[in-house]
Motif scaffolding. Structure first.
Motif, PDB file in Angstrom:
ATOM      1  N   LYS A 177       0.834  -1.215   0.000  1.00  0.00           N
ATOM      2  CA  LYS A 177       0.000   0.000   0.000  1.00  0.00           C
ATOM      3  C   LYS A 177       0.867   1.263   0.000  1.00  0.00           C
ATOM      4  CE  LYS A 177      -4.266  -1.558   2.155  1.00  0.00           C
ATOM      5  NZ  LYS A 177      -5.166  -1.460   3.286  1.00  0.00           N
ATOM      6  N   VAL A 178       1.890   1.240   0.855  1.00  0.00           N
ATOM      7  CA  VAL A 178       2.774   2.420   0.938  1.00  0.00           C
ATOM      8  C   VAL A 178       3.465   2.644  -0.402  1.00  0.00           C
ATOM      9  CG1 VAL A 178       4.915   3.269   1.986  1.00  0.00           C
ATOM     10  CG2 VAL A 178       3.145   2.260   3.423  1.00  0.00           C
ATOM     11  N   ARG A 179       3.925   1.535  -1.016  1.00  0.00           N
ATOM     12  CA  ARG A 179       4.624   1.679  -2.309  1.00  0.00           C
ATOM     13  C   ARG A 179       3.684   2.215  -3.384  1.00  0.00           C
ATOM     14  NH1 ARG A 179       7.891  -3.912  -3.014  1.00  0.00           N
ATOM     15  NH2 ARG A 179       8.070  -3.186  -5.156  1.00  0.00           N
ATOM     16  N   ALA A 180       2.423   1.738  -3.369  1.00  0.00           N
ATOM     17  CA  ALA A 180       1.460   2.195  -4.378  1.00  0.00           C
ATOM     18  C   ALA A 180       1.194   3.684  -4.215  1.00  0.00           C
ATOM     19  CB  ALA A 180       0.164   1.403  -4.258  1.00  0.00           C
ATOM     20  N   HIS A 181       1.057   4.121  -2.965  1.00  0.00           N
ATOM     21  CA  HIS A 181       0.756   5.532  -2.746  1.00  0.00           C
ATOM     22  C   HIS A 181       1.949   6.416  -3.110  1.00  0.00           C
ATOM     23  CE1 HIS A 181      -1.513   8.878  -1.294  1.00  0.00           C
ATOM     24  NE2 HIS A 181      -0.560   9.198  -0.418  1.00  0.00           N
ATOM     25  N   ARG A 182       3.141   5.929  -2.746  1.00  0.00           N
ATOM     26  CA  ARG A 182       4.355   6.693  -3.071  1.00  0.00           C
ATOM     27  C   ARG A 182       4.512   6.798  -4.591  1.00  0.00           C
ATOM     28  NH1 ARG A 182       8.901   4.031  -0.023  1.00  0.00           N
ATOM     29  NH2 ARG A 182       8.838   2.688  -1.837  1.00  0.00           N
ATOM     30  N   ALA A 183       4.162   5.722  -5.281  1.00  0.00           N
ATOM     31  CA  ALA A 183       4.269   5.718  -6.746  1.00  0.00           C
ATOM     32  C   ALA A 183       3.286   6.709  -7.358  1.00  0.00           C
ATOM     33  CB  ALA A 183       3.999   4.313  -7.279  1.00  0.00           C
ATOM     34  N   LEU A 184       2.082   6.777  -6.773  1.00  0.00           N
ATOM     35  CA  LEU A 184       1.077   7.719  -7.298  1.00  0.00           C
ATOM     36  C   LEU A 184       1.555   9.151  -7.129  1.00  0.00           C
ATOM     37  CD1 LEU A 184      -1.734   8.333  -8.432  1.00  0.00           C
ATOM     38  CD2 LEU A 184      -2.607   8.250  -6.086  1.00  0.00           C
ATOM     39  N   ARG A 185       2.167   9.426  -5.987  1.00  0.00           N
ATOM     40  CA  ARG A 185       2.661  10.791  -5.767  1.00  0.00           C
ATOM     41  C   ARG A 185       3.793  11.117  -6.739  1.00  0.00           C
ATOM     42  NH1 ARG A 185       2.817  11.658   0.697  1.00  0.00           N
ATOM     43  NH2 ARG A 185       3.642  13.657   0.041  1.00  0.00           N
ATOM     44  N   ALA A 186       4.648  10.147  -6.987  1.00  0.00           N
ATOM     45  CA  ALA A 186       5.752  10.382  -7.941  1.00  0.00           C
ATOM     46  C   ALA A 186       5.180  10.634  -9.334  1.00  0.00           C
ATOM     47  CB  ALA A 186       6.687   9.171  -7.951  1.00  0.00           C
ATOM     48  N   LEU A 187       4.164   9.865  -9.707  1.00  0.00           N
ATOM     49  CA  LEU A 187       3.556  10.059 -11.030  1.00  0.00           C
ATOM     50  C   LEU A 187       2.917  11.437 -11.110  1.00  0.00           C
ATOM     51  CD1 LEU A 187       2.734   8.697 -13.776  1.00  0.00           C
ATOM     52  CD2 LEU A 187       0.554   8.179 -12.688  1.00  0.00           C
ATOM     53  N   ARG A 188       2.227  11.810 -10.042  1.00  0.00           N
ATOM     54  CA  ARG A 188       1.594  13.127 -10.027  1.00  0.00           C
ATOM     55  C   ARG A 188       2.623  14.231 -10.265  1.00  0.00           C
ATOM     56  NH1 ARG A 188       0.366  15.656  -4.896  1.00  0.00           N
ATOM     57  NH2 ARG A 188       2.554  15.056  -4.592  1.00  0.00           N
ATOM     58  N   ASP A 189       3.768  14.148  -9.580  1.00  0.00           N
ATOM     59  CA  ASP A 189       4.803  15.180  -9.721  1.00  0.00           C
ATOM     60  C   ASP A 189       5.303  15.247 -11.164  1.00  0.00           C
ATOM     61  OD1 ASP A 189       4.510  15.646  -7.077  1.00  0.00           O
ATOM     62  OD2 ASP A 189       6.303  14.548  -6.443  1.00  0.00           O
ATOM     63  N   ILE A 190       5.573  14.086 -11.743  1.00  0.00           N
ATOM     64  CA  ILE A 190       6.104  14.067 -13.118  1.00  0.00           C
ATOM     65  C   ILE A 190       5.047  14.562 -14.105  1.00  0.00           C
ATOM     66  CG2 ILE A 190       7.023  12.597 -14.949  1.00  0.00           C
ATOM     67  CD1 ILE A 190       7.984  10.666 -12.722  1.00  0.00           C
TER      68      ILE A 190
END
Lengths: 200, 271
Positions: A177-190
């Motif tokens: 779950k933590v990895r999925a959320h962190r990935a979403l935030r990274a995608l949002r930034d890019i």
């Protein structure tokens, strides 16, 4: 009068079986049951692999290899297994082999994914904007770290529970779950960054 | 609730599968009163919406065509394996009859010779034999019989031993003796071909802990690079996490073939 062949009878019987039951049948030597599993899952698997690799051809090759390995390693499928988690576990390994062989970071630049065709119809402007958005998002996905892209795609598109995602990634449910959320935030930034660059 | 802990739980709010209103009530309450978190949440939700709206790629017809061709090939190959096993069993039965008939015929000859001897020659004087000597002789006979049996086994040709391994391939529920024989063949057989066949024959039983342990125990003794790679592949396919320390040792062993070290590295990554 409706004719009812033996093939229809077999088809309707396999229709009612779960993925797990079908894979157990494959494991026990009923190889035809893999056909039903292919029909159920090759579309979503291919969709995942296209987004993961950024290339249609690579995705087709990897999907083919995944089903080959299902046959080869059918005896290792366990009684308490989840078929979908096992399939994505194999897909992950096949994709890792692909990346190792190609030794190149995936990019979302396959022309087949973004057909640039002149569009004169009404609302063409809106559709063009949507296409641009999709292209931007594909680029953003391509820029994402491979592990982040993988967990994001598994959690959004493959209808997997976090229990199954954790099994695929071989980590705890909380970590998935933590990895999925962190990935979403990274995608949002890019994605936001690319949108800004596109506007300027 | 502060912004940091609220944002850590945005994943629950954004994940339609997991969230229920009660468990996220405190996050919602914070969100209603915090403009910074509202912006953060909106940006994440917008990204997710864009992600969900991406068109789904459809595979070309070649994928289906290739899959069914591969499936057909595998079915044919499985059928041919089954047919060849039937042929081998037939050959084994013929060979078994030969093994039975030869000793029976030899025994019959010996009995005939004995009867002829007693009829035409005078009986020799038999020395008295005490009980202890009789017991010793009986033990000796047993040991000689066991030795002869073992020698016969060791002297079977590679082809015979290979046939023995291959004959187990289509057994759905072989007994533990068969599996123990396969593990013994993998660990001790002098022929690499027989050992490779044994590991192939063990795949259907990879879900048994004893089989995985047997393969793992044989790995450090194995000298042939091909067999070592196949053993590593087996342990990885069976997801045998106990193999990790051995694979780590192999990656550090410069005396091993480079392909074996690579296979061990790949295996470690997958485990």
């Amino acid at each position: 009068m409706v004719s009812f062949s033996a093939t229809d009878a077999v088809d309707s019987a396999t229709d009612t079986l779960s993925d797990h039951e079908l894979m157990l049948a494959v494991r026990d030597g009923e190889l035809d049951a893999l056909g039903e599993l292919f029909e159920r899952h090759h579309g979503p698997l291919f969709g995942f692999l296209v987004k993961f690799t950024g290339h249609r051809n690579a995705a087709e090759d990897i999907a083919q290899t995944v089903f080959q390995r299902m046959l080869k390693y059918r005896h290792t499928y366990r009684d308490d297994g989840s078929f979908t988690a096992w399939m994505y576990h194999l897909a992950r390994r096949c994709a890792a082999d692909h990346f190792r062989k190609s030794n190149a970071a995936p990019t979302a630049t396959d022309p087949a994914d973004f057909r640039q065709v002149a569009d004169d119809s009404p609302n063409a402007g809106d559709r063009a904007a949507t296409r641009d958005d999709h292209a931007l998002l594909h680029s953003a996905l391509g820029c994402l770290d491979r592990d982040d892209r993988e967990v994001l795609l598994l959690s959004r598109f493959q209808e997997l529970s976090f229990n199954e995602i954790a099994a695929v990634l071989e980590c705890s449910v909380g970590a998935a779950k933590v990895r999925a959320h962190r990935a979403l935030r990274a995608l949002r930034d890019i994605y936001l960054q690319l949108q800004k660059e596109n506007l300027s | 609730m502060n912004c940091s802990s609220a944002q850590e739980r945005f994943a629950d709010l954004l994940d339609a599968r997991a969230s229920d209103a009660a468990s996220t009530a405190d996050v919602r309450a914070h969100l209603a009163s915090c403009p910074d978190c509202q912006r953060e949440y909106a940006a994440l939700a917008q990204t997710l919406a864009a992600l969900d709206s991406l068109p789904v790629a459809k595979p070309g017809p070649a994928l289906r065509k290739n899959f069914y061709a591969m499936l057909e090939e595998e079915k044919n190959s499985a059928a041919s394996i089954a047919a060849s096993v039937v042929r081998r069993r037939h050959a084994a039965r013929v060979s078994l009859w030969r093994w039975i008939l030869i000793p029976v015929a030899s025994g019959a000859l010996a009995v005939a010779a004995f009867l002829a001897g007693t009829r035409y020659a005078p009986p020799a004087a038999t020395p008295a034999v005490d009980v202890a000597t009789k017991q010793e002789l009986a033990d000796l006979r047993k040991q000689v019989a066991q030795l002869a049996n073992d020698t016969l086994n060791y002297q079977r040709s590679t082809t015979d031993r290979l046939q023995g391994v291959l004959a187990t391939v289509d057994q759905k529920n072989p007994n533990q003796k068969v599996i123990a024989d396969l593990i013994a063949a993998l660990a001790l057989d002098p022929s690499a071909t027989v050992r490779l066949s044994a590991i192939d024959a063990l795949y259907p039983h990879a879900n048994q802990p004893a089989v995985r342990s047997g393969v793992l125990a044989s790995l450090p003794r194995e000298q042939n690079a091909l067999v070592q790679v196949e053993m590593i592949n087996f342990l990885v396919a069976a997801r045998e996490h106990e193999a990790v320390p051995e694979l780590e040792r192999m990656t550090r062993n410069p005396a091993l073939d480079a392909q074996v070290r690579d296979a061990a590295k790949r295996g470690l990554a997958q485990l």
